[in-house]
Design a protein around this motif. Sequence first.
Motif, mmCIF file in Angstrom:
data_model
loop_
_atom_site.group_PDB
_atom_site.id
_atom_site.type_symbol
_atom_site.label_atom_id
_atom_site.label_comp_id
_atom_site.label_asym_id
_atom_site.label_seq_id
_atom_site.Cartn_x
_atom_site.Cartn_y
_atom_site.Cartn_z
ATOM 1 N N GLY A 1 0.808 -1.207 0.000
ATOM 2 C CA GLY A 1 0.000 0.000 0.000
ATOM 3 C C GLY A 1 0.844 1.261 0.000
ATOM 4 O O GLY A 1 0.525 2.241 -0.688
ATOM 5 N N VAL A 2 1.934 1.247 0.764
ATOM 6 C CA VAL A 2 2.819 2.406 0.817
ATOM 7 C C VAL A 2 3.513 2.588 -0.524
ATOM 8 O O VAL A 2 3.603 3.713 -1.048
ATOM 9 C CB VAL A 2 3.862 2.262 1.945
ATOM 10 C CG1 VAL A 2 4.823 3.450 1.940
ATOM 11 C CG2 VAL A 2 3.177 2.139 3.300
ATOM 12 N N ARG A 3 4.009 1.509 -1.085
ATOM 13 C CA ARG A 3 4.696 1.601 -2.380
ATOM 14 C C ARG A 3 3.746 2.123 -3.466
ATOM 15 O O ARG A 3 4.138 2.935 -4.318
ATOM 16 C CB ARG A 3 5.255 0.235 -2.766
ATOM 17 C CG ARG A 3 6.355 -0.250 -1.821
ATOM 18 C CD ARG A 3 6.817 -1.659 -2.186
ATOM 19 N NE ARG A 3 7.684 -2.233 -1.180
ATOM 20 C CZ ARG A 3 9.000 -2.043 -1.131
ATOM 21 N NH1 ARG A 3 9.602 -1.328 -2.054
ATOM 22 N NH2 ARG A 3 9.721 -2.600 -0.170
ATOM 23 N N ARG A 4 2.518 1.650 -3.436
ATOM 24 C CA ARG A 4 1.533 2.110 -4.416
ATOM 25 C C ARG A 4 1.232 3.593 -4.217
ATOM 26 O O ARG A 4 1.120 4.353 -5.181
ATOM 27 C CB ARG A 4 0.267 1.271 -4.282
ATOM 28 C CG ARG A 4 -0.783 1.555 -5.355
ATOM 29 C CD ARG A 4 -1.819 0.436 -5.416
ATOM 30 N NE ARG A 4 -2.401 0.149 -4.104
ATOM 31 C CZ ARG A 4 -2.157 -0.962 -3.406
ATOM 32 N NH1 ARG A 4 -1.328 -1.882 -3.891
ATOM 33 N NH2 ARG A 4 -2.731 -1.156 -2.240
ATOM 34 N N SER A 5 1.132 4.009 -2.954
ATOM 35 C CA SER A 5 0.875 5.421 -2.668
ATOM 36 C C SER A 5 2.011 6.307 -3.168
ATOM 37 O O SER A 5 1.775 7.382 -3.736
ATOM 38 C CB SER A 5 0.681 5.615 -1.162
ATOM 39 O OG SER A 5 0.456 6.973 -0.851
ATOM 40 N N ILE A 6 3.246 5.864 -2.976
ATOM 41 C CA ILE A 6 4.413 6.625 -3.460
ATOM 42 C C ILE A 6 4.358 6.760 -4.980
ATOM 43 O O ILE A 6 4.582 7.844 -5.533
ATOM 44 C CB ILE A 6 5.713 5.939 -3.013
ATOM 45 C CG1 ILE A 6 5.876 6.033 -1.492
ATOM 46 C CG2 ILE A 6 6.924 6.552 -3.721
ATOM 47 C CD1 ILE A 6 6.998 5.175 -0.939
ATOM 48 N N GLU A 7 4.036 5.661 -5.648
ATOM 49 C CA GLU A 7 3.973 5.682 -7.114
ATOM 50 C C GLU A 7 2.866 6.605 -7.607
ATOM 51 O O GLU A 7 3.044 7.344 -8.588
ATOM 52 C CB GLU A 7 3.743 4.262 -7.637
ATOM 53 C CG GLU A 7 3.732 4.150 -9.147
ATOM 54 C CD GLU A 7 3.581 2.709 -9.617
ATOM 55 O OE1 GLU A 7 3.363 2.511 -10.824
ATOM 56 O OE2 GLU A 7 3.668 1.796 -8.777
ATOM 57 N N GLU A 8 1.739 6.600 -6.914
ATOM 58 C CA GLU A 8 0.584 7.386 -7.351
ATOM 59 C C GLU A 8 0.713 8.863 -7.006
ATOM 60 O O GLU A 8 -0.067 9.687 -7.515
ATOM 61 C CB GLU A 8 -0.691 6.819 -6.720
ATOM 62 C CG GLU A 8 -1.057 5.431 -7.238
ATOM 63 C CD GLU A 8 -2.214 4.806 -6.478
ATOM 64 O OE1 GLU A 8 -2.622 5.394 -5.438
ATOM 65 O OE2 GLU A 8 -2.701 3.741 -6.900
ATOM 66 N N ASN A 9 1.665 9.197 -6.136
ATOM 67 C CA ASN A 9 1.790 10.582 -5.682
ATOM 68 C C ASN A 9 3.130 11.212 -6.068
ATOM 69 O O ASN A 9 3.681 12.034 -5.327
ATOM 70 C CB ASN A 9 1.586 10.648 -4.172
ATOM 71 C CG ASN A 9 0.149 10.446 -3.763
ATOM 72 O OD1 ASN A 9 -0.650 11.372 -3.810
ATOM 73 N ND2 ASN A 9 -0.190 9.216 -3.394
ATOM 74 N N GLY A 10 3.627 10.819 -7.224
ATOM 75 C CA GLY A 10 4.811 11.474 -7.770
ATOM 76 C C GLY A 10 6.078 11.226 -6.981
ATOM 77 O O GLY A 10 6.967 12.088 -6.952
ATOM 78 N N GLY A 11 6.173 10.079 -6.326
ATOM 79 C CA GLY A 11 7.406 9.717 -5.631
ATOM 80 C C GLY A 11 7.467 10.127 -4.178
ATOM 81 O O GLY A 11 8.535 10.043 -3.559
ATOM 82 N N VAL A 12 6.352 10.558 -3.602
ATOM 83 C CA VAL A 12 6.330 10.910 -2.180
ATOM 84 C C VAL A 12 5.235 10.125 -1.469
ATOM 85 O O VAL A 12 4.255 9.674 -2.083
ATOM 86 C CB VAL A 12 6.117 12.417 -1.954
ATOM 87 C CG1 VAL A 12 7.266 13.214 -2.560
ATOM 88 C CG2 VAL A 12 4.774 12.887 -2.508
ATOM 89 N N TRP A 13 5.405 9.975 -0.154
ATOM 90 C CA TRP A 13 4.419 9.304 0.698
ATOM 91 C C TRP A 13 3.606 10.391 1.402
ATOM 92 O O TRP A 13 4.139 11.090 2.263
ATOM 93 C CB TRP A 13 5.138 8.427 1.704
ATOM 94 C CG TRP A 13 4.262 7.532 2.522
ATOM 95 C CD1 TRP A 13 2.998 7.108 2.227
ATOM 96 C CD2 TRP A 13 4.605 6.913 3.766
ATOM 97 N NE1 TRP A 13 2.521 6.275 3.213
ATOM 98 C CE2 TRP A 13 3.489 6.139 4.169
ATOM 99 C CE3 TRP A 13 5.737 6.942 4.577
ATOM 100 C CZ2 TRP A 13 3.479 5.398 5.354
ATOM 101 C CZ3 TRP A 13 5.734 6.210 5.748
ATOM 102 C CH2 TRP A 13 4.627 5.444 6.133
ATOM 103 N N PRO A 14 2.344 10.577 1.055
ATOM 104 C CA PRO A 14 1.558 11.663 1.648
ATOM 105 C C PRO A 14 1.349 11.449 3.146
ATOM 106 O O PRO A 14 1.307 10.315 3.625
ATOM 107 C CB PRO A 14 0.217 11.590 0.898
ATOM 108 C CG PRO A 14 0.496 10.790 -0.327
ATOM 109 C CD PRO A 14 1.578 9.836 0.036
ATOM 110 N N PRO A 15 1.190 12.528 3.908
ATOM 111 C CA PRO A 15 0.859 12.381 5.323
ATOM 112 C C PRO A 15 -0.470 11.646 5.488
ATOM 113 O O PRO A 15 -1.349 11.716 4.613
ATOM 114 C CB PRO A 15 0.748 13.829 5.807
ATOM 115 C CG PRO A 15 1.525 14.635 4.823
ATOM 116 C CD PRO A 15 1.357 13.932 3.516
#
Length: 231
Positions: free
Chosen positions: A116-130
Motif C-alpha cells: 500500500g505504501v509503495r503504491r501510494s508513493i507511485e501514485e503521488n509522484g514519488g512521495v508518501w503523503p501524510p
Amino acid sequence: MTDFVLVAGAWLGAWAWDEVADGLRAAGHRAHPLTLSGLAEKQGVPAGQDTHVRDIVDAVERLEARDVVLVGHSYAGIPVGQAAERIGGRLARVVFVDANVPVGGESFLSGWPSDGVRRSIEENGGVWPPPDATEFAGQDLTDERIARILARASPHPGASLTEPAALDRPLAELPATYVKCLLDGEEPLPAAAEALKSERWELVTLDTGHWPMFSRPGELVRVLRESVRTG
C-alpha cells in the motif's frame, strides 16, 4: 554539556522537537533539531536514504562537537543508525525513539506488508503523503495536538523509504538506548530486539504513543538526559 541532534520520523521536520529541545536547553544541554532533505522547509529537495544519512553526518561535522547524542524517531532511526557509525569518536550515544533500526541491505519498507505504501508513493509522484487523523488515534494525543501535527506535516520522499541501508559493522556494537512507546505495541521491532541483546544497548519504556515528543515531551527529555549518564 552534551549536543543532542534530534531527527524526527516520516512527514515531520525539526519543528517536531520544539518542546523537547527547549527542555534539553533548560537542563544545560545543546539541542539541534534537524530537518531531513525533502521534508518541511526542505520540501522539493531530492532525497534518498544516503541523502538523509549525509544530512545527519554533515550536521554533526558542522557542530565540531565531541559528545554527540544522535536521536532518531520512527523512520529516522534508519539514517540515524547509519550516521552513528560514521561519526566515529564524536558519538556519545544513539537513542532510537520507537524507531526502526537499520539492517544492511534492507530498507524501511522491508519486512512488513508495504504494498500500500509503495503504491501510494507511485501514485503521488514519488512521495508518501501524510496520513489522516485516524493514524494518530489511541496514541495519547489530543484532537488539538493531532490537528496541529497534520497542519505542518509534509509528504515524505519515497526513495528514502525504498533504498537499502548500508552498515560497516553490527549496530549492536554502538552504545545505544532504545525507547519503546507502549501504546504502539509492547515489543520492539525484531531488528531492535536482536540488537538489545547487546550489553551496549539499554531498553527504556514510556507509557505513551508513537509520537512522545508531542504527547510526553517532558518524559522524553528525562529519558534523553538519563541516556547521557548511562553512556
